[in-house]
Each structure stands twice: as structure tokens, then as C-alpha cells.
Design a protein around this motif. Structure first.
Motif, PDB file in Angstrom:
ATOM      1  N   GLY A 833       0.785  -1.233   0.000  1.00  0.00           N
ATOM      2  CA  GLY A 833       0.000   0.000   0.000  1.00  0.00           C
ATOM      3  C   GLY A 833       0.811   1.274   0.000  1.00  0.00           C
ATOM      4  N   ALA A 834       2.046   1.227  -0.511  1.00  0.00           N
ATOM      5  CA  ALA A 834       2.875   2.434  -0.512  1.00  0.00           C
ATOM      6  C   ALA A 834       2.557   3.368  -1.677  1.00  0.00           C
ATOM      7  CB  ALA A 834       4.360   2.058  -0.550  1.00  0.00           C
ATOM      8  N   LEU A 835       1.894   2.871  -2.729  1.00  0.00           N
ATOM      9  CA  LEU A 835       1.698   3.664  -3.942  1.00  0.00           C
ATOM     10  C   LEU A 835       0.898   4.950  -3.702  1.00  0.00           C
ATOM     11  CD1 LEU A 835       2.245   3.893  -6.946  1.00  0.00           C
ATOM     12  CD2 LEU A 835       0.211   2.534  -7.378  1.00  0.00           C
ATOM     13  N   PRO A 836      -0.222   4.939  -2.945  1.00  0.00           N
ATOM     14  CA  PRO A 836      -0.961   6.199  -2.733  1.00  0.00           C
ATOM     15  C   PRO A 836      -0.100   7.278  -2.088  1.00  0.00           C
ATOM     16  CG  PRO A 836      -2.320   4.329  -2.114  1.00  0.00           C
ATOM     17  CD  PRO A 836      -0.962   3.791  -2.385  1.00  0.00           C
ATOM     18  N   TRP A 837       0.724   6.910  -1.076  1.00  0.00           N
ATOM     19  CA  TRP A 837       1.566   7.916  -0.437  1.00  0.00           C
ATOM     20  C   TRP A 837       2.636   8.417  -1.406  1.00  0.00           C
ATOM     21  CZ3 TRP A 837       6.709   8.507   0.879  1.00  0.00           C
ATOM     22  CH2 TRP A 837       6.988   9.543   1.761  1.00  0.00           C
ATOM     23  N   ILE A 838       3.169   7.518  -2.228  1.00  0.00           N
ATOM     24  CA  ILE A 838       4.185   7.929  -3.200  1.00  0.00           C
ATOM     25  C   ILE A 838       3.605   8.940  -4.171  1.00  0.00           C
ATOM     26  CG2 ILE A 838       5.622   7.101  -5.098  1.00  0.00           C
ATOM     27  CD1 ILE A 838       5.950   4.485  -3.594  1.00  0.00           C
ATOM     28  N   VAL A 839       2.409   8.653  -4.708  1.00  0.00           N
ATOM     29  CA  VAL A 839       1.776   9.569  -5.670  1.00  0.00           C
ATOM     30  C   VAL A 839       1.440  10.893  -4.996  1.00  0.00           C
ATOM     31  CG1 VAL A 839      -0.228   9.893  -7.157  1.00  0.00           C
ATOM     32  CG2 VAL A 839       0.899   7.677  -7.056  1.00  0.00           C
ATOM     33  N   GLN A 840       0.969  10.835  -3.745  1.00  0.00           N
ATOM     34  CA  GLN A 840       0.569  12.048  -3.036  1.00  0.00           C
ATOM     35  C   GLN A 840       1.749  12.985  -2.798  1.00  0.00           C
ATOM     36  OE1 GLN A 840      -1.211  11.199   0.744  1.00  0.00           O
ATOM     37  NE2 GLN A 840      -1.527  13.320   1.284  1.00  0.00           N
ATOM     38  N   ASN A 841       2.950  12.420  -2.576  1.00  0.00           N
ATOM     39  CA  ASN A 841       4.122  13.233  -2.244  1.00  0.00           C
ATOM     40  C   ASN A 841       5.092  13.379  -3.408  1.00  0.00           C
ATOM     41  OD1 ASN A 841       4.246  13.779   0.955  1.00  0.00           O
ATOM     42  ND2 ASN A 841       3.223  11.824   0.551  1.00  0.00           N
ATOM     43  N   ALA A 842       4.661  12.974  -4.617  1.00  0.00           N
ATOM     44  CA  ALA A 842       5.565  13.059  -5.764  1.00  0.00           C
ATOM     45  C   ALA A 842       5.920  14.497  -6.107  1.00  0.00           C
ATOM     46  CB  ALA A 842       4.944  12.371  -6.978  1.00  0.00           C
ATOM     47  N   ASN A 843       5.058  15.433  -5.738  1.00  0.00           N
ATOM     48  CA  ASN A 843       5.316  16.850  -6.036  1.00  0.00           C
ATOM     49  C   ASN A 843       5.456  17.639  -4.745  1.00  0.00           C
ATOM     50  OD1 ASN A 843       5.821  18.990  -7.703  1.00  0.00           O
ATOM     51  ND2 ASN A 843       3.685  19.391  -8.205  1.00  0.00           N
ATOM     52  N   ASN A 844       6.091  17.024  -3.720  1.00  0.00           N
ATOM     53  CA  ASN A 844       6.260  17.660  -2.412  1.00  0.00           C
ATOM     54  C   ASN A 844       7.138  18.901  -2.530  1.00  0.00           C
ATOM     55  OD1 ASN A 844       7.376  18.067   0.432  1.00  0.00           O
ATOM     56  ND2 ASN A 844       5.899  16.389   0.732  1.00  0.00           N
ATOM     57  N   GLU A 845       6.847  19.879  -1.697  1.00  0.00           N
ATOM     58  CA  GLU A 845       7.618  21.124  -1.756  1.00  0.00           C
ATOM     59  C   GLU A 845       9.069  20.915  -1.349  1.00  0.00           C
ATOM     60  OE1 GLU A 845       5.609  23.955   0.643  1.00  0.00           O
ATOM     61  OE2 GLU A 845       3.857  24.127  -0.673  1.00  0.00           O
ATOM     62  N   ALA A 846       9.324  19.968  -0.426  1.00  0.00           N
ATOM     63  CA  ALA A 846      10.695  19.721   0.016  1.00  0.00           C
ATOM     64  C   ALA A 846      11.462  18.984  -1.077  1.00  0.00           C
ATOM     65  CB  ALA A 846      10.689  18.908   1.303  1.00  0.00           C
ATOM     66  N   ALA A 847      12.580  19.540  -1.496  1.00  0.00           N
ATOM     67  CA  ALA A 847      13.334  18.969  -2.614  1.00  0.00           C
ATOM     68  C   ALA A 847      13.839  17.555  -2.338  1.00  0.00           C
ATOM     69  CB  ALA A 847      14.506  19.889  -2.984  1.00  0.00           C
ATOM     70  N   ILE A 849      12.582  15.167  -0.413  1.00  0.00           N
ATOM     71  CA  ILE A 849      11.451  14.221  -0.481  1.00  0.00           C
ATOM     72  C   ILE A 849      11.038  14.032  -1.930  1.00  0.00           C
ATOM     73  CG2 ILE A 849       9.073  13.834   0.262  1.00  0.00           C
ATOM     74  CD1 ILE A 849       9.651  15.588   2.688  1.00  0.00           C
ATOM     75  N   ARG A 850      10.881  15.141  -2.646  1.00  0.00           N
ATOM     76  CA  ARG A 850      10.434  15.058  -4.041  1.00  0.00           C
ATOM     77  C   ARG A 850      11.423  14.271  -4.893  1.00  0.00           C
ATOM     78  NH1 ARG A 850      10.073  19.982  -4.699  1.00  0.00           N
ATOM     79  NH2 ARG A 850      11.957  20.429  -5.875  1.00  0.00           N
ATOM     80  N   ARG A 851      12.718  14.479  -4.685  1.00  0.00           N
ATOM     81  CA  ARG A 851      13.715  13.791  -5.510  1.00  0.00           C
ATOM     82  C   ARG A 851      13.658  12.275  -5.296  1.00  0.00           C
ATOM     83  NH1 ARG A 851      17.755  15.727  -3.338  1.00  0.00           N
ATOM     84  NH2 ARG A 851      18.593  13.964  -2.208  1.00  0.00           N
ATOM     85  N   HIS A 852      13.580  11.847  -4.004  1.00  0.00           N
ATOM     86  CA  HIS A 852      13.523  10.401  -3.735  1.00  0.00           C
ATOM     87  C   HIS A 852      12.232   9.800  -4.275  1.00  0.00           C
ATOM     88  CE1 HIS A 852      17.170  10.466  -1.497  1.00  0.00           C
ATOM     89  NE2 HIS A 852      16.711  11.198  -0.508  1.00  0.00           N
ATOM     90  N   ILE A 853      11.112  10.471  -4.118  1.00  0.00           N
ATOM     91  CA  ILE A 853       9.832   9.942  -4.600  1.00  0.00           C
ATOM     92  C   ILE A 853       9.851   9.833  -6.126  1.00  0.00           C
ATOM     93  CG2 ILE A 853       7.370  10.426  -4.795  1.00  0.00           C
ATOM     94  CD1 ILE A 853       8.179   9.373  -2.116  1.00  0.00           C
ATOM     95  N   GLU A 854      10.419  10.830  -6.808  1.00  0.00           N
ATOM     96  CA  GLU A 854      10.497  10.771  -8.268  1.00  0.00           C
ATOM     97  C   GLU A 854      11.331   9.570  -8.722  1.00  0.00           C
ATOM     98  OE1 GLU A 854      10.083  15.569  -9.248  1.00  0.00           O
ATOM     99  OE2 GLU A 854      12.045  14.629  -9.170  1.00  0.00           O
ATOM    100  N   LEU A 855      12.437   9.314  -8.020  1.00  0.00           N
ATOM    101  CA  LEU A 855      13.245   8.139  -8.358  1.00  0.00           C
ATOM    102  C   LEU A 855      12.475   6.847  -8.109  1.00  0.00           C
ATOM    103  CD1 LEU A 855      16.776   9.129  -6.998  1.00  0.00           C
ATOM    104  CD2 LEU A 855      16.196   8.588  -9.351  1.00  0.00           C
TER     105      LEU A 855
END
Length: 916
Positions: A833-847, A849-855
Motif C-alpha cells: 500500500g505504498a503507492l498512494p503515499w508515493i503519488v501524493q508526495n511526488a510533487n512535495n515542496e521539500a526537494a 522528499i520530491r527527488r527520492h519519490i520521483e526516483l
């Protein structure tokens, strides 16, 4: 005064940019499952989907003749591509303005013309709709170039016919789908087969029920690859009628019609009526296979021409008349449809009969009108433009044609029946074999029981015989013994009945008394010896108890001395660490002031701390707060690195002077303050890679895990987790941590802790473990992924950054395993069930967090089995955003490659009309 308005209301101002080719409605293929069907075929949807004929204008550049002849004259056409408008000059001061769905300049590429005009129609054909792409215009304006160019010399000049087949073959599956082609020409109101020139009079057949038009006599060729299709086009073009006129050296004298038939297999759901009638039935009807038949018609119309300009005469004059009559009939039909006339003269020409589905029918139609810039042909250009304007008013109703594929269903049922027969025979044979085996086994058991029973009976018989013989023998022995007793009793009786019985009896009594006296004497002697031994034993017992008391006192004194020594050693370690910290701060202040550092003086005086007076002095310093807090956590471990003057860091000096084993022993101290300082020292030592192996060999890892398991102090748990995170950076240590139950302890700590810094340390440790390929399954089974996802409740950016890093590491390992063929199936992250959180934070303001989620998203998308769930979870849009807007080139490139290589993502982007 120049006029920008059109005459007689020809220009439709409502045809603005919103009616472009790309804004076509995209009907869902699921419409076919909700319609009524006839016994053979029907159209999906009762009302259909409305779709207007789309019209584009393409301007041909001046040719060599026009360049010379019209050198002193301006072009009669002016294009406004941004507004999708065309101005037709009447003279130098007046012009008419027209709007179209698209306007192409003379420099427009063949690829752009195809993507704007024909590609939406091709995609509709692949979805099950009929489609038409047609070119109309004066002879010599580039219709054949636009549609039928093969591009042998220059691939970029390929026309709509070639590019359409490329897209169709790329989308269909030749195993279950089929693509076939007919290539015809309408010459002098006669339909001729360009693939079979001998077949020169093909009749048109209309279905009286549906009104569909078919050409049963035309050659239909199955297409398997692009090369064979190109050869067919080349063969057909060689047989097309063309002539040399004043307007065009290779003027087409016939209308060319390319028909591409696409048959695609889909599975439709059948309403299970039997379940409503009889709920007890255990049979489920299989889904019926459906076949969607669609047709793409590409029409290259012969050019309209005026006789006095083309110079046609003789047979060419008859050809021109036939061409103009068929085009005139087509214009009348379009006028009637544009004005919603009750009668549309479709039967006036074979051309209009062939195109009855394209204008006012069920096909999606795109029309491209080609014009030239020469003012000498302004009349023909105006006529072509007005034709396109009228065509824009025609509305079609798009419908999908589906048929039940009874042959495929029959084949599939036959295969299933054969499989069931084979399975039934196999099961019957297995059943017979099992019955035979059981029968043989039963017979063997019966035989064995009979043998055992016979053996037991024989043994019992022998046993009874032996017992009988023994009994007889015992009775004989008893009988002999009784006889001997009787004989001895007789002898004694004779003796006592002799002559001197009294003397013999007196001697016997005297002898017995003597034996009794000896026995009494021996007993007294033994009692005396026993009393002596008891007295000696009492003496020994008293002396032993005194020695035991002395030993107990010595043991107690030794324990007190040991405890006192341990406390003094702990106090020495604390004071040394605080003194070294104070010295380091003094170095910092001295270096800034330019005074020589007193490090050597302090170091030389350091051993004096062992005395009680010096210890008391250091304790007073602590009470006054002069030394402060020596260790403040892992985040400040950098202050313990080597100073600029070449001196060793305080932690390193403490490590050398005290010893690692002594520091680790302090982790079990009863004093909480000592424990805290010791674990901070170990954590800072673990930050250096050179110390990690020594710490693990000395049992430091086990001690840190014991702290997580045994103590509830928040500071100890935070620093211990940070030390474990430092050790987890080494791959060998990662396996040791997992083997000693470290992930379970970290998960428990993550569930209990509330302090953000503690959660950050725990998340960092788990994130380091996530980067090991060998530990994926065990990490997930012991709750590592769920622990990571559980820590997002904190909401602290540092915690979320570590969680995102762990997920990125895990996704990268999974992607690598899938690429190497080690792993198959869905991602464990998706299953937990990690996918919803990943999608939700894919455009996080913190660089971070956003970089790791994009990877993480890019690595998850590289495994094709995750694509469907990522699409349903909204990850596709984030991947598209990353491929366009990500600030890092490597991540943007990775997202672009992932989307390009995935067939599922590409199909979904085509369905959603996402330009990529």
C-alpha cells in the motif's frame, strides 16, 4: 478599404480553436457491451457519437513556372496560422477571410500534416470506428503528394497512406487481429482494381438493412508488415491513369481509393440470464468473443480543372468531364447535408455512393483541401475554399460495428472440450489406478495379517508347551525336596531318641552363650568408636563455619571494592570525555584568537584525574555547568572530527585512551547518565567507517540492539537507533542487523516513538537496509516497509525525507532484480500500500522528499507488471510531469525512457491524448 469579413455568411465564426483536430471526442470501447445486437452484427450505441467533418487547408509553394510568370504579382492567399484563418485577396485593397480547423503553410512538414489531419482518424479506426481521410483541390496543388507519397528517397516525405499503416501495424496484434487492403481507382465512372488491372469493372453492393457499401469483387490483400504494404502501393500507383496537362505534368485522371480493413478481437461480457432463472446451476457461460470491424478510406480525388487552362482535348477532355461531373455530384451532396436538406443526391455518381458513409454517415472524416498561391488561379482557389467551408457543416454520427466471433468461440469451446475430455480420461485412469492400488494393498495387508496370526498362534502354542514342561519340572523338584525333608526329620528323631541327650544339649547352650557375650562386647566397642567420631565431626563443623563466615566477609569486601572501582572508572570516562570536549572548545577559541592551544598541557595533566581530589574538582566543574553537554547527538558528530591544527578529535582520543571494550561495558551501567554518555560515544564512533568493524567485532551491535529492546528512555533509543543507522551503511553489517532481529526492534521502536528525531534515526536505519538486494523479502516479512509507511504520521520533513529515501532504495533494488530476471510479479511496495503515499508526495515542496519519490516512481514504472496499478493510482500523470518538469536531468531522462519503453503506458497515453 480592405474587408476582413466574409461574404454571404460563408465563414462560420463558431469554428474557433475549440474545434481543432485534437479536440475530437474519444468514445470509450466499453460502449459495445451495452447495446442491442442483431443475430449477425450491429452498431455499438443506439444514438452514436456526433462528430463534425474536420477540414484543413494546405498551401502549395510556388513552382518554377509560377515563380517566373507571377514574379510581379503577390500571392492571392495570405495565411494566419495562429488564428487558423485564410485571407483570399480579391484585389489589392479587398479580401475575404475564412476560418478552418487547421491551416498549413507551404513549409509544413508531412509529419505534422499527418498528426493533425489523419492520426485522430487512424486512432478512431483502431478503436472500432470507420474513418475517412480525403484530399480535394485543383489539379497540381499537391493532393497526391500529401496522401500517396512513398518516401523512398526521403523518409520524412512519406504521405498519409504510408504513415497510417505504420501506426496501425504498431497497434494491432497480428496473432489475434488482421489488416487487409484494397486499392481502387474510379475512372470514367468505372471502378477498377489497381492491384488486379484485369478486374476493371467492380460493382457496388449496398446492404438494404444497414446501408453499408461494399465492393465484393475487389482484391483484398492481407498485410503482415510495412514493406509488403509499400510494395502494394507502388504496384497500384504504376497502374493508375495519369496524363500531362498544362497545369500538371503528372495529372491524375482518376480518383484513387485506398481501403484498409481492420478486424480486432475483443472479449464482451455476456449477461448471465441463467443465474437469475436457476440460482442452483453451477455452470457459468463463457464470455463471447466479439470482432470489431472498422475501415479506413483514404481518397485521393482527381483535381478539378478548367478546360481552357488545362488544354485537355480528345480523350483527355472526356476524362476531365467525368472528373468534374463526379466532383460536382460530391459538392451537391455536401451542400444538401450542410443545409440539412431532406434529399441528398447520393446516387448521382459512384463517387458519392462510395463516400456515403464519410459524409453524413457513421465514419469520422477529415478533409484536407489543397490550394496554390498563384493569382492566375484565384477562381479555382476560391471554389476549393468554399467546398471546404461547406464540408465543415456536415455532421456524422460515429458508431462502432461489432460482430460475434462464433468461429473463434466454437474453436475455443472445442479446445476446452478436448482439454476436459483429456482431463476426464486422465482422472478416470488415475481413479482406476488408485482403486487397483488400494485393492492390491488390501490383499497384501490381509495376507500379512494371516501370516502374523499364524506366527503368533505357533508362538503361543510353543509358549504354552514350555510353561507346561516348566510346571511339571517344578512339581517334580518339590516332590523330591519333600522326600528329602521327610528323610532328614526321621534321622533327627532317631538321634534325640538316643542314649545321652542331656549332655549334648548343655554343650550347645554353653556355646550359644559364649557367642552372645562376644557379640555384646563388639557392640560396645563400636558404640565408643562412633561417639569419638561424632565429637571429632562436631569440632570440624565448628571450624568450618568460622571459615565460611570469613570467606563471606572477604567476598563482600571484594564486591564492594569492585563496585567502587567500576564507579570510579565510569566517573573517569565521563570526566575524560567532558575534559576533551572542553579542550576542543578551548582550541576553537584559541585558534580564533591566535594563542597557542593548551592541548598538550591538558593531555599531560589528564592522568591526574584518577585521584579523588581531581575527580572532586571535575565534579564541581560539572555542577557549575562549565563543561556543558559533551555529546549532543548524531547530527553534531562532525564537531568531533580532526581539528585544523592537526590534533586528534576528542572522541578518537577517548577511544584510544579508554578502550572500546570499556566503553561498550558502560552501556550496561546502572547509572542512566553513564549509559547515555556511553551510547553517544559509541554512536559518534560508528559514524567513522574505520571504527565500524571494530565496534561490531567487540559486540557493539548486539549491545545497541539490547538498548533498543530493554530501555524506554527516549534519548537512549534515539542515539542507539542513530548508531545502528551508521552501522547499517556497511553491507556486511546490514546482514548482521537482520540476523539479530534488528528490523523487528526498529519497527517496534517506530511504532512506539513520537519524537521526530527518534523517528528520523529509525527511518534512516531502515532506509539503509532497504538498499540491500539480498534482504528484500526478509525486510518486508518482518514489517520494515509497513514501519516506514507508519512513520509518515509524524509529518516532520526530516522523517519524510528518510522514508522517501528508503522507498526509493527498495524500488531501485526491485527494479534491478526484475531486470536481471530474479524477481517477477507485483512490487512489494505496491502490495503493502505504498503507492498512494508515493503519488501524493511526488510533487512535495521539500526537494529531498520530491527527488527520492520521483526516483521511486521511475524505478517502479520500469517493471511492466506494475503499470496497470500505477495508472489506476494516478502515477502516470506524475511520471509525465517528471519527464517534462523535473529539475534534475538524470531523473527526467529516466522517466522519459521508462514511459517510452512501456507498451502499457504508451497505450494509456494514446487513449488519454497525452502528447509525449
Amino acid at each position: 478599404m480592405a474587408s476582413t469579413a466574409c461574404r454571404n455568411g460563408i465563414v462560420q465564426k463558431g469554428n474557433s480553436k475549440s474545434s481543432s483536430f485534437k479536440s475530437r471526442p474519444h468514445p470509450s470501447p466499453s460502449l459495445g457491451s451495452a447495446i442491442r445486437r442483431s443475430s449477425s452484427a450491429s452498431y455499438a450505441g443506439n444514438d452514436g457519437v456526433p462528430g463534425r467533418v474536420r477540414v484543413a487547408v494546405r498551401l502549395r509553394p510556388r513552382n518554377a513556372e509560377e515563380t517566373v510568370a507571377d514574379a510581379d504579382f503577390a500571392d492571392c492567399v495570405e495565411l494566419q496560422t495562429e488564428l487558423k484563418r485564410l485571407k483570399l485577396r480579391k484585389n489589392n485593397w479587398d479580401s475575404d477571410t475564412y476560418e478552418f480547423d487547421e491551416v498549413f503553410t507551404e513549409s509544413a512538414s508531412q509529419k505534422r500534416v499527418y498528426e493533425v489531419v489523419a492520426k485522430p482518424v487512424v486512432e478512431s479506426v483502431l478503436d472500432g470506428y470507420n474513418g475517412t481521410v480525403m484530399a480535394y483541390g485543383q489539379t497540381g496543388t499537391g493532393k497526391t503528394f500529401t496522401l500517396g507519397r512513398l518516401g523512398d528517397e526521403d523518409t520524412s516525405s512519406r504521405g498519409i497512406m504510408v504513415r497510417s499503416m505504420e501506426d496501425i501495424l504498431a497497434d494491432v496484434s497480428l496473432e489475434s487481429d488482421s489488416v487487409s487492403v484494397s486499392y481502387l481507382q474510379l475512372y470514367m465512372e468505372t471502378i477498377q482494381d489497381l492491384l488486379d488491372p484485369a478486374n476493371d469493372n467492380i460493382s457496388i453492393v449496398e446492404d438494404p438493412k444497414t446501408g453499408d457499401v461494399s465492393l465484393p469483387g475487389a482484391t483484398l490483400v492481407q498485410i503482415r508488415d510495412q514493406q509488403s504494404f509499400t510494395e502494394l502501393l507502388r504496384w497500384g500507383e504504376a497502374h493508375r491513369v495519369a496524363a500531362n496537362t498544362k497545369l500538371n505534368t503528372e495529372s491524375s485522371r482518376s480518383h484513387a481509393i485506398l481501403m484498409i480493413h481492420v478486424k480486432r478481437s475483443v472479449v464482451g461480457r455476456e449477461e448471465d440470464l441463467s443465474s437469475e432463472i436457476n440460482h442452483a446451476s453451477h455452470l457459468i457461460k463463457p464470455s463471447k468473443p466479439l470482432v470489431r470491424k472498422s475501415k479506413l478510406v483514404v481518397v485521393d480525388l482527381a483535381g478539378s480543372e478548367r478546360i481552357h487552362k488545362s488544354g485537355s482535348e480528345g480523350h483527355m477532355l472526356e476524362e476531365a468531364k467525368s472528373i468534374n461531373l463526379s466532383l460536382s455530384a460530391l459538392g451537391k451532396c455536401i451542400n444538401a447535408l450542410a443545409e440539412n436538406s431532406a434529399h441528398v443526391p447520393l446516387r448521382d455518381s459512384k463517387l458519392t455512393r462510395l463516400l456515403r458513409d464519410s459524409f453524413g454517415g457513421t465514419a469520422r472524416t477529415s478533409l484536407i483541401v489543397t490550394i496554390g498561391p498563384s493569382p492566375r488561379h484565384r477562381g479555382e482557389t476560391a471554389s476549393t475554399i468554399l467546398f471546404g467551408q461547406r464540408a465543415m457543416k456536415v455532421e456524422n454520427m460515429l458508431k462502432i460495428k461489432e460482430e460475434f466471433d462464433y468461429k473463434s468461440l466454437s474453436r475455443r469451446l472445442e479446445i476446452q472440450l478436448d482439454k476436459l475430455i483429456v482431463e476426464n480420461e486422465r482422472q478416470q485412469k488415475a481413479f482406476d489406478d488408485e482403486v487397483e492400488r488400494i485393492h492390491l494393498e488390501a490383499q497384501n495387508r490381509i495376507s500379512e495379517v494371516e501370516r502374523n496370526f499364524a506366527d503368533a498362534l505357533e508362538k503361543e502354542k510353543l509358549k504354552c508347551q514350555m510353561e507346561y514342561m516348566e510346571s511339571v519340572k517344578k512339581l517334580e523338584e518339590k516332590m523330591l525336596l519333600n522326600q528329602q525333608k521327610q528323610e532328614s526329620n526321621g534321622v533327627i528323631h532317631d538321634k534325640y531318641t538316643g542314649e545321652e541327650p542331656g549332655a549334648s544339649a548343655a554343650e550347645d547352650i554353653a556355646e550359644i552363650r559364649k557367642l552372645l557375650q562376644n557379640e555384646i562386647h563388639m557392640r560396645k566397642t563400636a558404640e565408643e568408636e562412633l561417639n569419638k567420631l561424632k565429637s571429632r565431626l562436631g569440632q570440624y563443623t565448628e571450624s568450618g563455619s568460622c571459615r565460611d563466615a570469613e570467606m563471606s566477609k572477604l567476598h563482600k569486601t571484594l564486591e564492594d571494592e569492585t563496585l567502587q572501582k567500576r564507579k570510579l572508572e565510569e566517573e573517569i570516562v565521563i570526566l575524560r570525555s567532558q575534559l576533551l570536549q572542553l579542550t576542543f572548545e578551548a582550541d576553537q577559541r584559541v585558534n580564533s584568537s591566535g594563542v597557542p592551544p593548551p592541548w598538550d598541557i591538558i593531555s599531560r595533566g589528564f592522568p591526574a584525574i584518577e585521584g579523588s581530589a581531581e575527580t572532586l574538582k571535575m565534579q564541581k566543574c560539572l555542577e557549575r555547568g562549565e563543561f556543558g553537554n559533551t555529546f549532543t547527538g548524531l547530527d553534531k558528530h562532525s564537531q568531533f572530527r580532526d581539528s585544523g591544527n592537526g590534533q586528534k578529535a576528542p572522541i578518537t582520543k577517548l577511544f584510544e585512551q579508554v578502550g572500546l571494550h570499556k566503553i561498550l561495558s558502560l552501556l550496561e551501567s546502572e547509572d542512566a547518565n553513564v549509559r547515555i554518555h556511553a551510547v553517544k560515544v559509541v554512536a559518534n564512533l560508528a559514524a567513522e567507517e574505520a571504527n565500524q568493524e571494530k565496534i561490531v567485532e567487540a559486540g557493539g551491535l548486539s549491545s545497541l540492539l539490547m538498548l533498543l529492546r530493554s530501555f524506554e528512555d527516549e534519548t537512549i533509543r534515539r542515539v542507539a537507533a542513530g548508531a545502528i543507522a551508521n552501522l547499517a551503511m556497511n553491507e556486511a553489517n546490514q546482514e548482521l542487523i537482520m540476523a539479530q532481529g534488528g528490523i523487528s526492534l526498529l519497527s517496534t521502536t517506530a511504532a512506539d516513538a513520537e519524537d521526530p528525531q527518534t523517528l528520523r534515526m529509525v527511518a534512516g536505519a531502515i532506509a539503509n537496509l532497504c538498499g540491500n538486494d539480498k534482504l528484500q523479502m526478509k525486510l518486508r516479512s518482518e514489517g520494515g516497509i509497513r514501519a516506514l509507511l507508519g512513520m509518515v504520521r509524524c509529518g516532520h520533513p526530516d522523517v519524510l525525507s528518510q522514508v522517501a529515501r528508503g522507498i526509493a532504495n527498495f524500488a531501485k533494488c526491485e527494479s534491478r532484480a526484475a531486470t536481471q530476471g530474479v524477481k517477477s510479479g507485483r512490487s512489494l511496495l505496491v502490495e503493502d500500500g505504498a503507492l498512494p503515499w508515493i503519488v501524493q508526495n511526488a510533487n512535495n515542496e521539500a526537494a529531498p522528499i520530491r527527488r527520492h519519490i520521483e526516483l521511486a516512481l521511475c524505478h517502479l514504472a520500469q517493471h511492466e507488471v506494475n503499470a496497470r496499478e500505477m495508472i489506476s493510482g494516478g502515477a502516470l500523470w506524475e511520471l509525465v510531469r517528471i519527464s517534462r518538469d523535473c529539475s534534475r536531468e538524470d531523473i527526467r531522462s529516466l522517466a522519459h525512457r521508462t514511459l517510452s519503453s512501456s507498451l502499457t503506458f504508451r497505450a494509456e497515453m494514446r487513449r488519454l491524448r497525452i502528447e509525449f
